[in-house]
Scaffold this active site. Structure first.
Site, PDB file in Angstrom:
ATOM      1  N   LYS A  37       0.885  -1.174   0.000  1.00  0.00           N
ATOM      2  CA  LYS A  37       0.000   0.000   0.000  1.00  0.00           C
ATOM      3  C   LYS A  37       0.910   1.207   0.000  1.00  0.00           C
ATOM      4  O   LYS A  37       1.655   1.458   0.951  1.00  0.00           O
ATOM      5  CB  LYS A  37      -0.918   0.008   1.220  1.00  0.00           C
ATOM      6  CG  LYS A  37      -1.983   1.096   1.085  1.00  0.00           C
ATOM      7  CD  LYS A  37      -2.667   1.395   2.364  1.00  0.00           C
ATOM      8  CE  LYS A  37      -2.731   2.892   2.496  1.00  0.00           C
ATOM      9  NZ  LYS A  37      -3.281   3.357   3.753  1.00  0.00           N
ATOM     10  N   GLY A  94      -7.397   9.801   9.767  1.00  0.00           N
ATOM     11  CA  GLY A  94      -7.603  10.051  11.191  1.00  0.00           C
ATOM     12  C   GLY A  94      -8.684  11.061  11.520  1.00  0.00           C
ATOM     13  O   GLY A  94      -8.922  11.331  12.695  1.00  0.00           O
ATOM     14  N   ALA A 103      -9.238   5.660   4.375  1.00  0.00           N
ATOM     15  CA  ALA A 103      -8.939   6.783   5.272  1.00  0.00           C
ATOM     16  C   ALA A 103     -10.107   7.752   5.474  1.00  0.00           C
ATOM     17  O   ALA A 103     -10.902   8.009   4.564  1.00  0.00           O
ATOM     18  CB  ALA A 103      -7.732   7.570   4.797  1.00  0.00           C
ATOM     19  N   GLY A 104     -10.180   8.248   6.692  1.00  0.00           N
ATOM     20  CA  GLY A 104     -11.156   9.282   7.017  1.00  0.00           C
ATOM     21  C   GLY A 104     -12.543   8.762   7.343  1.00  0.00           C
ATOM     22  O   GLY A 104     -13.459   9.541   7.592  1.00  0.00           O
ATOM     23  N   ASN A 155      -8.902   2.402  10.041  1.00  0.00           N
ATOM     24  CA  ASN A 155      -8.104   2.069  11.215  1.00  0.00           C
ATOM     25  C   ASN A 155      -8.589   2.826  12.446  1.00  0.00           C
ATOM     26  O   ASN A 155      -9.105   2.269  13.414  1.00  0.00           O
ATOM     27  CB  ASN A 155      -6.633   2.380  10.913  1.00  0.00           C
ATOM     28  CG  ASN A 155      -5.677   1.877  11.978  1.00  0.00           C
ATOM     29  OD1 ASN A 155      -4.500   1.687  11.707  1.00  0.00           O
ATOM     30  ND2 ASN A 155      -6.106   1.634  13.195  1.00  0.00           N
ATOM     31  N   THR A 156      -8.442   4.168  12.420  1.00  0.00           N
ATOM     32  CA  THR A 156      -8.684   4.971  13.614  1.00  0.00           C
ATOM     33  C   THR A 156     -10.084   4.764  14.199  1.00  0.00           C
ATOM     34  O   THR A 156     -10.233   4.656  15.418  1.00  0.00           O
ATOM     35  CB  THR A 156      -8.489   6.470  13.276  1.00  0.00           C
ATOM     36  OG1 THR A 156      -7.240   6.631  12.612  1.00  0.00           O
ATOM     37  CG2 THR A 156      -8.506   7.320  14.529  1.00  0.00           C
TER      38      THR A 156
HETATM   39  C1  LIG Z   1      -4.051   1.855   8.329  1.00  0.00           C
HETATM   40  C2  LIG Z   1      -3.731   2.660   7.174  1.00  0.00           C
HETATM   41  O1  LIG Z   1      -3.278   2.184   6.178  1.00  0.00           O
HETATM   42  C3  LIG Z   1      -3.986   4.111   7.291  1.00  0.00           C
HETATM   43  O2  LIG Z   1      -2.942   4.789   6.702  1.00  0.00           O
HETATM   44  C4  LIG Z   1      -5.299   4.385   6.667  1.00  0.00           C
HETATM   45  O3  LIG Z   1      -5.180   5.373   5.756  1.00  0.00           O
HETATM   46  C5  LIG Z   1      -6.397   4.507   7.659  1.00  0.00           C
HETATM   47  O4  LIG Z   1      -6.924   5.786   7.851  1.00  0.00           O
HETATM   48  P1  LIG Z   1      -7.944   6.056   9.069  1.00  0.00           P
HETATM   49  O5  LIG Z   1      -7.145   5.872  10.309  1.00  0.00           O
HETATM   50  O6  LIG Z   1      -8.445   7.443   8.875  1.00  0.00           O
HETATM   51  O7  LIG Z   1      -9.028   5.038   8.974  1.00  0.00           O
END
Ligand SMILES: CC(=O)[C@@H](O)[C@H](O)COP(=O)(O)O
Length: 256
Positions: free
Chosen positions: A96, A157, A184-185, A206-207
């Protein structure tokens, strides 16, 4: 289910492995999410120290595909070198690719991204580029050999969800055959359902799970939202319209 570089994955949900309150919560959240892919960053300790070894064993025990990332790389050189280290450490050609272009928004550097993707593909990598929803950028990434695109929903994040629905819809329409993953986001299960309803193949987050008050329950909620959104997309949703139309037939109603 999505096919990434010839590998069909068992789930449309991909989860990051950072920021969990403990390794056991991470493992339990993964089980609750039924995620098919775990993203991992290349950490210095992964080279041999105990913390890195323990983390790697934990990830292997999850029984999911591993997608190493170049998180935190701000230049082409740094990203390419990190990808090469990741290939050795995790024994996979998948990467990635993140080339961060702006330190406030952590948004991708589109120029560096295309350059790094081209170099890595030339070197035999299967590149998953973290990109914006810009059509021209995405065309360039495909031209250099990317077979998956990972446009952002919002900055990493932030949990803001899908900031540019028009752009994401347009990307889907332009690349009907390219696996598309919103990355993300994403902050709420409803954001994920919305991405699926737009016809996206998968989501990566993730976050929102790791930082939830109850990461395991939240992982389950995201899993359900992915299923619901994907099912809705397959069920051919109605088009929204401006005019009201009665849903109950008026024929035969009593005239007073
Ligand atoms: C885990 C990963 O690869 C992060 O770089 C991803 O972009 C997640 O983003 P969030 O934490 O906003 O979900």
């Amino acid at each position: 289910m999505p096919d990434f570089y010839g590998t069909e994955v068992a789930s449309r949900l991909m989860l990051g492995t950072a920021q969990y309150p403990s390794p056991s919560v991470l493992a339990e959240a993964f089980r609750a999410s039924a995620a098919g892919i775990a993203t991992v960053s290349v950490r210095r300790e992964a080279g041999g120290e105990q913390a890195g070894q323990d983390f790697w064993r934990l990830i292997q025990d999850l029984g999911v595909a591993v997608l190493p990332n170049t998180a935190g790389c701000h230049s082409v050189r740094e990203a390419v070198t990190t990808a090469q280290m990741a290939r050795e450490l995790f024994d996979t050609n998948w990467i990635k690719l993140e080339v961060i272009g702006h330190s406030d928004t952590l948004q991708p550097d589109p120029f560096g991204l295309v350059d790094a993707a081209a170099q890595l593909i030339e070197d035999g990598f299967d590149v998953f580029p973290y990109c914006t929803e810009d059509l021209v950028l995405c065309e360039r990434l495909i031209e250099v050999g990317c077979k998956v695109l990972m446009p952002w929903g919002a900055p990493i994040g932030t949990g803001m969800g899908l900031n540019n629905i028009y752009g994401l819809r347009s990307l889907r329409a332009h690349f009907p055959d390219v696996p598309l993953v919103v990355d993300a986001g994403l902050g709420l299960p409803s954001h994920v359902a919305q991405a699926m309803e737009l016809g996206y193949d998968a989501v990566l987050l993730n976050t929102a799970v790791a930082k939830a008050g109850d990461p395991v329950a939240m992982a389950k909620a995201f899993a359900l939202a992915v299923e619901a959104g994907a099912l809705a997309a397959q069920a051919d949703p109605m088009d929204a319209r401006d005019m009201a139309v009665p849903s109950t037939p008026v024929l035969g109603k009593a005239i007073l």
